[in-house]
Motif scaffolding. Structure first.
Motif, PDB file in Angstrom:
ATOM      1  N   TYR A  55      50.218  -0.262  48.291  1.00 56.95           N
ATOM      2  CA  TYR A  55      50.112   0.546  49.505  1.00 56.95           C
ATOM      3  C   TYR A  55      51.090   1.724  49.443  1.00 56.95           C
ATOM      4  CZ  TYR A  55      50.814   1.924  54.384  1.00 56.95           C
ATOM      5  OH  TYR A  55      50.959   2.646  55.545  1.00 56.95           O
ATOM      6  N   THR A  56      52.331   1.438  49.084  1.00 54.33           N
ATOM      7  CA  THR A  56      53.350   2.489  48.990  1.00 54.33           C
ATOM      8  C   THR A  56      52.939   3.552  47.988  1.00 54.33           C
ATOM      9  OG1 THR A  56      55.092   0.908  49.586  1.00 54.33           O
ATOM     10  CG2 THR A  56      55.791   2.934  48.472  1.00 54.33           C
ATOM     11  N   ALA A  57      52.466   3.126  46.820  1.00 50.39           N
ATOM     12  CA  ALA A  57      52.036   4.078  45.796  1.00 50.39           C
ATOM     13  C   ALA A  57      50.869   4.921  46.294  1.00 50.39           C
ATOM     14  CB  ALA A  57      51.654   3.347  44.515  1.00 50.39           C
ATOM     15  N   LEU A  58      49.889   4.294  46.928  1.00 47.18           N
ATOM     16  CA  LEU A  58      48.729   5.026  47.433  1.00 47.18           C
ATOM     17  C   LEU A  58      49.161   6.071  48.463  1.00 47.18           C
ATOM     18  CD1 LEU A  58      45.638   5.427  47.490  1.00 47.18           C
ATOM     19  CD2 LEU A  58      45.556   3.670  49.285  1.00 47.18           C
ATOM     20  N   VAL A  59      50.020   5.688  49.379  1.00 45.39           N
ATOM     21  CA  VAL A  59      50.486   6.625  50.407  1.00 45.39           C
ATOM     22  C   VAL A  59      51.221   7.796  49.767  1.00 45.39           C
ATOM     23  CG1 VAL A  59      52.090   6.922  52.348  1.00 45.39           C
ATOM     24  CG2 VAL A  59      50.549   4.939  52.282  1.00 45.39           C
ATOM     25  N   LEU A  60      52.088   7.526  48.822  1.00 46.82           N
ATOM     26  CA  LEU A  60      52.839   8.606  48.171  1.00 46.82           C
ATOM     27  C   LEU A  60      51.920   9.536  47.382  1.00 46.82           C
ATOM     28  CD1 LEU A  60      56.013   6.627  47.064  1.00 46.82           C
ATOM     29  CD2 LEU A  60      55.914   8.475  48.762  1.00 46.82           C
ATOM     30  N   ILE A  61      50.911   8.981  46.745  1.00 51.47           N
ATOM     31  CA  ILE A  61      49.968   9.812  45.975  1.00 51.47           C
ATOM     32  C   ILE A  61      49.144  10.681  46.915  1.00 51.47           C
ATOM     33  CG2 ILE A  61      47.928   9.752  44.469  1.00 51.47           C
ATOM     34  CD1 ILE A  61      49.235   7.143  43.241  1.00 51.47           C
ATOM     35  N   VAL A  62      48.676  10.114  48.019  1.00 50.66           N
ATOM     36  CA  VAL A  62      47.898  10.903  48.986  1.00 50.66           C
ATOM     37  C   VAL A  62      48.769  12.006  49.587  1.00 50.66           C
ATOM     38  CG1 VAL A  62      46.714  10.845  51.227  1.00 50.66           C
ATOM     39  CG2 VAL A  62      46.250   9.076  49.528  1.00 50.66           C
ATOM     40  N   ASP A  63      50.000  11.668  49.925  1.00 45.67           N
ATOM     41  CA  ASP A  63      50.894  12.637  50.563  1.00 45.67           C
ATOM     42  C   ASP A  63      51.458  13.675  49.588  1.00 45.67           C
ATOM     43  OD1 ASP A  63      50.448  11.259  52.916  1.00 45.67           O
ATOM     44  OD2 ASP A  63      52.441  10.344  53.006  1.00 45.67           O
ATOM     45  N   ASN A  64      51.330  13.421  48.284  1.00 45.37           N
ATOM     46  CA  ASN A  64      51.882  14.318  47.257  1.00 45.37           C
ATOM     47  C   ASN A  64      50.870  14.501  46.133  1.00 45.37           C
ATOM     48  OD1 ASN A  64      54.924  14.449  48.142  1.00 45.37           O
ATOM     49  ND2 ASN A  64      54.321  12.300  48.259  1.00 45.37           N
ATOM     50  N   PRO A  65      49.743  15.140  46.416  1.00 43.25           N
ATOM     51  CA  PRO A  65      48.691  15.261  45.400  1.00 43.25           C
ATOM     52  C   PRO A  65      49.193  15.959  44.136  1.00 43.25           C
ATOM     53  CG  PRO A  65      48.133  16.521  47.401  1.00 43.25           C
ATOM     54  CD  PRO A  65      49.434  15.841  47.643  1.00 43.25           C
ATOM     55  N   GLY A  66      48.853  15.363  43.004  1.00 46.99           N
ATOM     56  CA  GLY A  66      49.233  15.945  41.725  1.00 46.99           C
ATOM     57  C   GLY A  66      50.607  15.526  41.237  1.00 46.99           C
ATOM     58  N   MET A  67      51.278  14.645  41.981  1.00 45.48           N
ATOM     59  CA  MET A  67      52.600  14.202  41.517  1.00 45.48           C
ATOM     60  C   MET A  67      52.452  13.464  40.191  1.00 45.48           C
ATOM     61  SD  MET A  67      53.470  10.929  44.050  1.00 45.48           S
ATOM     62  CE  MET A  67      55.195  11.145  43.889  1.00 45.48           C
ATOM     63  N   ARG A  68      53.494  13.511  39.391  1.00 39.13           N
ATOM     64  CA  ARG A  68      53.491  12.830  38.099  1.00 39.13           C
ATOM     65  C   ARG A  68      53.907  11.377  38.272  1.00 39.13           C
ATOM     66  NH1 ARG A  68      55.779  17.249  33.812  1.00 39.13           N
ATOM     67  NH2 ARG A  68      54.448  18.943  34.517  1.00 39.13           N
ATOM     68  N   GLN A  69      53.522  10.569  37.291  1.00 41.97           N
ATOM     69  CA  GLN A  69      53.881   9.155  37.341  1.00 41.97           C
ATOM     70  C   GLN A  69      55.389   8.974  37.393  1.00 41.97           C
ATOM     71  OE1 GLN A  69      50.135   7.700  34.649  1.00 41.97           O
ATOM     72  NE2 GLN A  69      51.969   6.513  34.473  1.00 41.97           N
ATOM     73  N   SER A  70      56.127   9.790  36.658  1.00 45.05           N
ATOM     74  CA  SER A  70      57.589   9.670  36.665  1.00 45.05           C
ATOM     75  C   SER A  70      58.152   9.979  38.051  1.00 45.05           C
ATOM     76  CB  SER A  70      58.205  10.597  35.621  1.00 45.05           C
ATOM     77  OG  SER A  70      57.855  11.943  35.872  1.00 45.05           O
ATOM     78  N   GLY A 116      39.857   6.317  47.826  1.00 43.07           N
ATOM     79  CA  GLY A 116      41.288   6.112  48.042  1.00 43.07           C
ATOM     80  C   GLY A 116      41.748   6.724  49.345  1.00 43.07           C
ATOM     81  N   ARG A 117      41.243   7.911  49.656  1.00 37.16           N
ATOM     82  CA  ARG A 117      41.607   8.587  50.909  1.00 37.16           C
ATOM     83  C   ARG A 117      41.094   7.803  52.111  1.00 37.16           C
ATOM     84  NH1 ARG A 117      44.857  12.702  53.081  1.00 37.16           N
ATOM     85  NH2 ARG A 117      44.423  12.345  55.267  1.00 37.16           N
ATOM     86  N   GLN A 118      39.900   7.273  51.995  1.00 37.06           N
ATOM     87  CA  GLN A 118      39.340   6.493  53.097  1.00 37.06           C
ATOM     88  C   GLN A 118      40.138   5.205  53.317  1.00 37.06           C
ATOM     89  OE1 GLN A 118      35.294   6.303  51.677  1.00 37.06           O
ATOM     90  NE2 GLN A 118      34.671   8.106  52.858  1.00 37.06           N
ATOM     91  N   LEU A 119      40.504   4.539  52.224  1.00 35.79           N
ATOM     92  CA  LEU A 119      41.309   3.324  52.338  1.00 35.79           C
ATOM     93  C   LEU A 119      42.689   3.652  52.907  1.00 35.79           C
ATOM     94  CD1 LEU A 119      41.472   0.269  51.853  1.00 35.79           C
ATOM     95  CD2 LEU A 119      42.375   0.785  49.572  1.00 35.79           C
ATOM     96  N   TYR A 120      43.278   4.745  52.456  1.00 37.71           N
ATOM     97  CA  TYR A 120      44.568   5.209  52.969  1.00 37.71           C
ATOM     98  C   TYR A 120      44.498   5.378  54.490  1.00 37.71           C
ATOM     99  CZ  TYR A 120      47.876   9.019  54.174  1.00 37.71           C
ATOM    100  OH  TYR A 120      48.826   9.822  54.769  1.00 37.71           O
ATOM    101  N   ASP A 121      43.475   6.080  54.973  1.00 36.09           N
ATOM    102  CA  ASP A 121      43.341   6.324  56.412  1.00 36.09           C
ATOM    103  C   ASP A 121      43.302   5.016  57.196  1.00 36.09           C
ATOM    104  OD1 ASP A 121      43.322   9.110  56.077  1.00 36.09           O
ATOM    105  OD2 ASP A 121      41.122   9.226  56.061  1.00 36.09           O
ATOM    106  N   LYS A 122      42.504   4.062  56.722  1.00 39.09           N
ATOM    107  CA  LYS A 122      42.377   2.772  57.416  1.00 39.09           C
ATOM    108  C   LYS A 122      43.675   1.962  57.339  1.00 39.09           C
ATOM    109  CE  LYS A 122      37.448   2.480  56.393  1.00 39.09           C
ATOM    110  NZ  LYS A 122      36.472   1.846  55.517  1.00 39.09           N
ATOM    111  N   ALA A 123      44.281   1.916  56.161  1.00 35.48           N
ATOM    112  CA  ALA A 123      45.494   1.117  55.978  1.00 35.48           C
ATOM    113  C   ALA A 123      46.664   1.694  56.775  1.00 35.48           C
ATOM    114  CB  ALA A 123      45.845   1.018  54.494  1.00 35.48           C
ATOM    115  N   VAL A 124      46.829   3.001  56.749  1.00 32.26           N
ATOM    116  CA  VAL A 124      47.930   3.624  57.504  1.00 32.26           C
ATOM    117  C   VAL A 124      47.738   3.382  59.000  1.00 32.26           C
ATOM    118  CG1 VAL A 124      48.984   5.838  58.168  1.00 32.26           C
ATOM    119  CG2 VAL A 124      48.573   5.323  55.755  1.00 32.26           C
TER     120      VAL A 124
END
Length: 160
Positions: A55-70, A116-124
């Motif tokens: 959940y944390t990873a998904l939220v961070l990826i949605v909130d920061n599109p294009g972020m690197r794995q590092s 992923g965006r749809q799941l993010y919206d529901k989970a948040v």
């Protein structure tokens, strides 16, 4: 022949465990409160087939599109090899994609998919609602003070 020393056996059972000494420490209270929040979060995320880390990873990826794995590993404060398992799970579920970074072929940019965006919206929304219920009865001033104190503790750790 020597007589064996008799051992004193305490047969009184403890009927109440005291944690009075531990209750003097803020960290103990924080851990106890975190246990409650974590248990609630686990139940809240279960219908979405998400764990706290995914959940944390998904939220961070949605909130920061294009972020690197590092960058994600740093943001989550976890070792990069441990992050691979999380990223693999999100990618396998088609919630995110990894794109090679054109300027650095060793790096991947992380982007959310529509699913992923749809799941993010529901989970948040679910986490927001459950946290509101969990914290019901705690006034806004207290919430602000508690968050400020936790930020100060986090900030002091970075100094050292």
């Amino acid at each position: 022949m020597k007589k064996a020393a008799s051992k004193s056996v305490d047969t009184t059972a403890v009927t109440h465990v005291s944690d009075a000494t531990l209750r003097n420490f803020m960290g103990y209270h924080m851990k106890r409160a975190f246990n409650v929040v974590q248990a609630d979060l686990v139940q809240t995320l279960k219908p979405f087939d998400l764990r706290m880390l995914t959940y944390t990873a998904l939220v961070l990826i949605v909130d920061n599109p294009g972020m690197r794995q590092s960058q994600l590993a740093d943001a989550m404060d976890i070792e990069r090899p441990n992050l691979v398992v999380i990223i693999d799970e999100l990618e396998r579920r088609e919630l995110i994609i990894r794109d090679r970074v054109p300027t650095d072929r060793r790096a991947y940019a992380l982007k959310v998919t529509l699913a992923g965006r749809q799941l993010y919206d529901k989970a948040v929304a679910a986490v927001t609602a459950h946290e509101a219920l969990l914290l019901d009865g705690i006034d806004e001033a207290t919430r602000v003070a508690v968050i400020a104190a936790m930020k100060q503790i986090e900030k002091s750790q970075r100094k050292g």
